[in-house]
Design a protein around this motif. Structure first.
Motif, PDB file in Angstrom:
ATOM      1  N   ASP A  46      42.202  41.008  51.464  1.00 58.63           N
ATOM      2  CA  ASP A  46      43.237  42.881  51.567  1.00 58.63           C
ATOM      3  C   ASP A  46      43.098  43.307  49.814  1.00 58.63           C
ATOM      4  O   ASP A  46      43.571  44.841  50.053  1.00 58.63           O
ATOM      5  N   TYR A  47      43.454  42.506  49.234  1.00 55.93           N
ATOM      6  CA  TYR A  47      43.803  42.942  47.850  1.00 55.93           C
ATOM      7  C   TYR A  47      42.653  43.772  47.359  1.00 55.93           C
ATOM      8  O   TYR A  47      42.440  45.127  46.734  1.00 55.93           O
ATOM      9  N   LEU A  48      41.413  43.022  46.778  1.00 51.81           N
ATOM     10  CA  LEU A  48      40.084  43.384  46.987  1.00 51.81           C
ATOM     11  C   LEU A  48      39.868  45.437  47.770  1.00 51.81           C
ATOM     12  O   LEU A  48      39.227  46.170  47.453  1.00 51.81           O
ATOM     13  N   LEU A  49      40.211  44.759  48.881  1.00 52.31           N
ATOM     14  CA  LEU A  49      39.377  46.554  49.966  1.00 52.31           C
ATOM     15  C   LEU A  49      40.602  47.084  50.297  1.00 52.31           C
ATOM     16  O   LEU A  49      40.924  47.539  50.960  1.00 52.31           O
ATOM     17  N   HIS A  50      42.095  46.811  49.045  1.00 53.22           N
ATOM     18  CA  HIS A  50      43.124  47.987  49.247  1.00 53.22           C
ATOM     19  C   HIS A  50      43.373  47.854  50.834  1.00 53.22           C
ATOM     20  O   HIS A  50      43.869  48.467  50.821  1.00 53.22           O
ATOM     21  N   ARG A  51      44.050  47.043  51.625  1.00 53.51           N
ATOM     22  CA  ARG A  51      43.764  46.536  52.859  1.00 53.51           C
ATOM     23  C   ARG A  51      45.582  45.987  52.689  1.00 53.51           C
ATOM     24  O   ARG A  51      45.664  45.658  51.780  1.00 53.51           O
ATOM     25  N   GLY A  52      46.687  46.820  53.722  1.00 52.46           N
ATOM     26  CA  GLY A  52      47.308  46.571  54.006  1.00 52.46           C
ATOM     27  C   GLY A  52      48.972  46.605  53.335  1.00 52.46           C
ATOM     28  O   GLY A  52      48.788  47.685  52.996  1.00 52.46           O
ATOM     29  N   LYS A  53      49.731  45.018  52.633  1.00 52.70           N
ATOM     30  CA  LYS A  53      49.710  45.575  51.817  1.00 52.70           C
ATOM     31  C   LYS A  53      49.868  45.918  50.407  1.00 52.70           C
ATOM     32  O   LYS A  53      50.007  45.679  49.249  1.00 52.70           O
ATOM     33  N   SER A  55      47.019  47.871  49.909  1.00 50.96           N
ATOM     34  CA  SER A  55      46.958  49.739  49.999  1.00 50.96           C
ATOM     35  C   SER A  55      46.653  50.412  48.902  1.00 50.96           C
ATOM     36  O   SER A  55      46.022  51.620  48.338  1.00 50.96           O
ATOM     37  N   GLN A  56      48.114  50.259  47.522  1.00 51.79           N
ATOM     38  CA  GLN A  56      48.427  51.423  46.917  1.00 51.79           C
ATOM     39  C   GLN A  56      47.823  50.719  45.694  1.00 51.79           C
ATOM     40  O   GLN A  56      48.006  50.501  45.011  1.00 51.79           O
ATOM     41  N   LYS A  57      46.508  51.491  45.306  1.00 52.12           N
ATOM     42  CA  LYS A  57      45.300  51.251  44.049  1.00 52.12           C
ATOM     43  C   LYS A  57      45.827  51.057  42.958  1.00 52.12           C
ATOM     44  O   LYS A  57      46.049  50.002  42.134  1.00 52.12           O
ATOM     45  N   GLU A  58      47.201  51.992  42.591  1.00 55.63           N
ATOM     46  CA  GLU A  58      47.823  52.060  41.185  1.00 55.63           C
ATOM     47  C   GLU A  58      49.080  50.717  41.117  1.00 55.63           C
ATOM     48  O   GLU A  58      48.871  49.655  39.639  1.00 55.63           O
ATOM     49  N   GLU A  59      49.635  50.139  41.752  1.00 56.47           N
ATOM     50  CA  GLU A  59      50.308  48.890  42.435  1.00 56.47           C
ATOM     51  C   GLU A  59      49.226  47.753  42.586  1.00 56.47           C
ATOM     52  O   GLU A  59      49.263  46.420  41.141  1.00 56.47           O
ATOM     53  N   PHE A  60      47.889  47.654  42.958  1.00 54.03           N
ATOM     54  CA  PHE A  60      46.896  46.774  42.818  1.00 54.03           C
ATOM     55  C   PHE A  60      45.904  47.092  42.015  1.00 54.03           C
ATOM     56  O   PHE A  60      44.842  47.248  43.179  1.00 54.03           O
ATOM     57  N   PRO A  61      45.783  46.964  40.695  1.00 52.27           N
ATOM     58  CA  PRO A  61      44.516  47.404  40.625  1.00 52.27           C
ATOM     59  C   PRO A  61      43.120  46.792  39.861  1.00 52.27           C
ATOM     60  O   PRO A  61      43.058  45.293  40.929  1.00 52.27           O
ATOM     61  N   ALA A  62      41.637  46.805  39.895  1.00 49.52           N
ATOM     62  CA  ALA A  62      40.868  46.195  39.839  1.00 49.52           C
ATOM     63  C   ALA A  62      40.881  45.082  39.591  1.00 49.52           C
ATOM     64  O   ALA A  62      41.283  45.504  38.026  1.00 49.52           O
ATOM     65  N   LYS A 144      31.267  40.574  27.184  1.00 54.36           N
ATOM     66  CA  LYS A 144      31.001  42.170  27.126  1.00 54.36           C
ATOM     67  C   LYS A 144      31.472  42.550  29.273  1.00 54.36           C
ATOM     68  O   LYS A 144      30.869  42.040  29.926  1.00 54.36           O
ATOM     69  N   LEU A 145      32.377  43.028  29.577  1.00 53.69           N
ATOM     70  CA  LEU A 145      33.084  43.383  30.327  1.00 53.69           C
ATOM     71  C   LEU A 145      32.406  44.854  31.373  1.00 53.69           C
ATOM     72  O   LEU A 145      32.632  45.983  30.254  1.00 53.69           O
ATOM     73  N   PRO A 146      32.267  45.653  32.023  1.00 59.16           N
ATOM     74  CA  PRO A 146      32.282  46.701  32.143  1.00 59.16           C
ATOM     75  C   PRO A 146      33.920  48.015  31.988  1.00 59.16           C
ATOM     76  O   PRO A 146      34.542  46.758  32.269  1.00 59.16           O
ATOM     77  N   LEU A 147      34.100  48.824  30.899  1.00 60.58           N
ATOM     78  CA  LEU A 147      35.429  48.820  30.373  1.00 60.58           C
ATOM     79  C   LEU A 147      36.289  49.278  31.546  1.00 60.58           C
ATOM     80  O   LEU A 147      37.103  49.342  32.481  1.00 60.58           O
ATOM     81  N   SER A 148      35.053  50.134  32.934  1.00 63.24           N
ATOM     82  CA  SER A 148      36.177  50.729  33.970  1.00 63.24           C
ATOM     83  C   SER A 148      35.932  49.912  35.456  1.00 63.24           C
ATOM     84  O   SER A 148      36.664  50.014  36.080  1.00 63.24           O
ATOM     85  N   LEU A 149      35.240  49.033  35.391  1.00 62.98           N
ATOM     86  CA  LEU A 149      34.243  48.013  36.460  1.00 62.98           C
ATOM     87  C   LEU A 149      34.201  49.051  37.387  1.00 62.98           C
ATOM     88  O   LEU A 149      35.048  49.241  38.822  1.00 62.98           O
ATOM     89  N   SER A 150      33.493  50.294  36.929  1.00 61.01           N
ATOM     90  CA  SER A 150      33.076  51.150  38.128  1.00 61.01           C
ATOM     91  C   SER A 150      32.889  51.295  39.536  1.00 61.01           C
ATOM     92  O   SER A 150      33.164  51.669  40.292  1.00 61.01           O
ATOM     93  N   CYS A 151      32.208  49.842  39.427  1.00 62.52           N
ATOM     94  CA  CYS A 151      31.296  48.934  40.428  1.00 62.52           C
ATOM     95  C   CYS A 151      32.539  48.795  41.527  1.00 62.52           C
ATOM     96  O   CYS A 151      32.426  49.379  42.394  1.00 62.52           O
ATOM     97  N   TYR A 152      33.926  48.713  41.123  1.00 65.79           N
ATOM     98  CA  TYR A 152      35.035  48.074  41.848  1.00 65.79           C
ATOM     99  C   TYR A 152      35.499  49.923  42.274  1.00 65.79           C
ATOM    100  O   TYR A 152      36.114  49.690  43.390  1.00 65.79           O
ATOM    101  N   SER A 153      35.512  50.704  41.824  1.00 68.89           N
ATOM    102  CA  SER A 153      36.697  51.663  42.085  1.00 68.89           C
ATOM    103  C   SER A 153      35.243  52.863  42.882  1.00 68.89           C
ATOM    104  O   SER A 153      35.881  53.812  43.006  1.00 68.89           O
ATOM    105  N   ILE A 154      34.356  52.658  43.300  1.00 69.74           N
ATOM    106  CA  ILE A 154      33.723  53.423  44.483  1.00 69.74           C
ATOM    107  C   ILE A 154      34.731  52.960  45.766  1.00 69.74           C
ATOM    108  O   ILE A 154      34.288  53.952  46.614  1.00 69.74           O
ATOM    109  N   ILE A 155      35.177  51.943  45.766  1.00 67.17           N
ATOM    110  CA  ILE A 155      35.603  51.824  47.214  1.00 67.17           C
ATOM    111  C   ILE A 155      37.225  52.733  47.248  1.00 67.17           C
ATOM    112  O   ILE A 155      37.584  52.789  46.492  1.00 67.17           O
TER     113      ILE A 155
END
Length: 155
Positions: A46-53, A55-62, A144-155
């Motif tokens: 749910d956290y990773l897919l921004h479901r339910g509680k 859902s707020q991406k700013e509060e539950f960032p990647a 070296k990790l991706p700076l923005s985890l852009s792979c994650y931010s596509i959802i």
């Protein structure tokens, strides 16, 4: 040690005491990360897919890294790992198993499912602090990790 305070660790563990100990160990190690918690594999997804509680991406960032306990209710760590790796946009998030298990079967199974590392929870708090310091130094200082985890931010 003080790594980037924007580094986010997502800990999936159903044991409140273990969550508290990991938090205290990270503080003791001066990791300087933000830690977020979920209590089982269902909440993790749910956290990773921004479901339910979550859902707020700013509060539950990647998260930059997921610490995953194997033995949790509802959906255990193995099942959650399979689901994480089945989502193309989640695959790039490093997953480190942090569990009490020492079973060779668990080690082999999780690596075959794509886990980044397997760590057995240390018995003493001092060892846990050392483990968390090493983990943060490696994942946030060496790798070296991706700076923005852009792979994650596509959802």
């Amino acid at each position: 040690m003080d790594f980037n305070t924007k580094s986010i660790i997502l800990l999936a563990d159903d044991d409140a005491e273990d969550r508290m100990l990991v938090t205290e160990a990270l503080e003791e190690a001066n990791a300087g990360c933000t830690i977020k918690f979920v209590e089982d594999g269902e909440e993790l997804m749910d956290y990773l897919l921004h479901r339910g509680k979550f859902s707020q991406k700013e509060e539950f960032p990647a998260p930059n890294i997921i610490l995953l306990d194997l033995n949790m209710p509802r959906k255990d760590g193995r099942e959650a790992l399979i689901e994480i790796k089945s989502h193309e946009h989640l695959r790039c998030i490093p997953v480190v198993v942090l569990t009490t298990s020492k079973a060779e079967e668990d080690i082999l199974k999780t690596y075959s499912l794509g886990v980044s590392s397997f760590i057995t929870k240390p018995a003493s708090f001092t060892s846990l602090v050392d483990t968390m310091a090493t983990l943060c130094k490696y994942w946030f200082g060496t790798v070296k990790l991706p700076l923005s985890l852009s792979c994650y931010s596509i959802i």
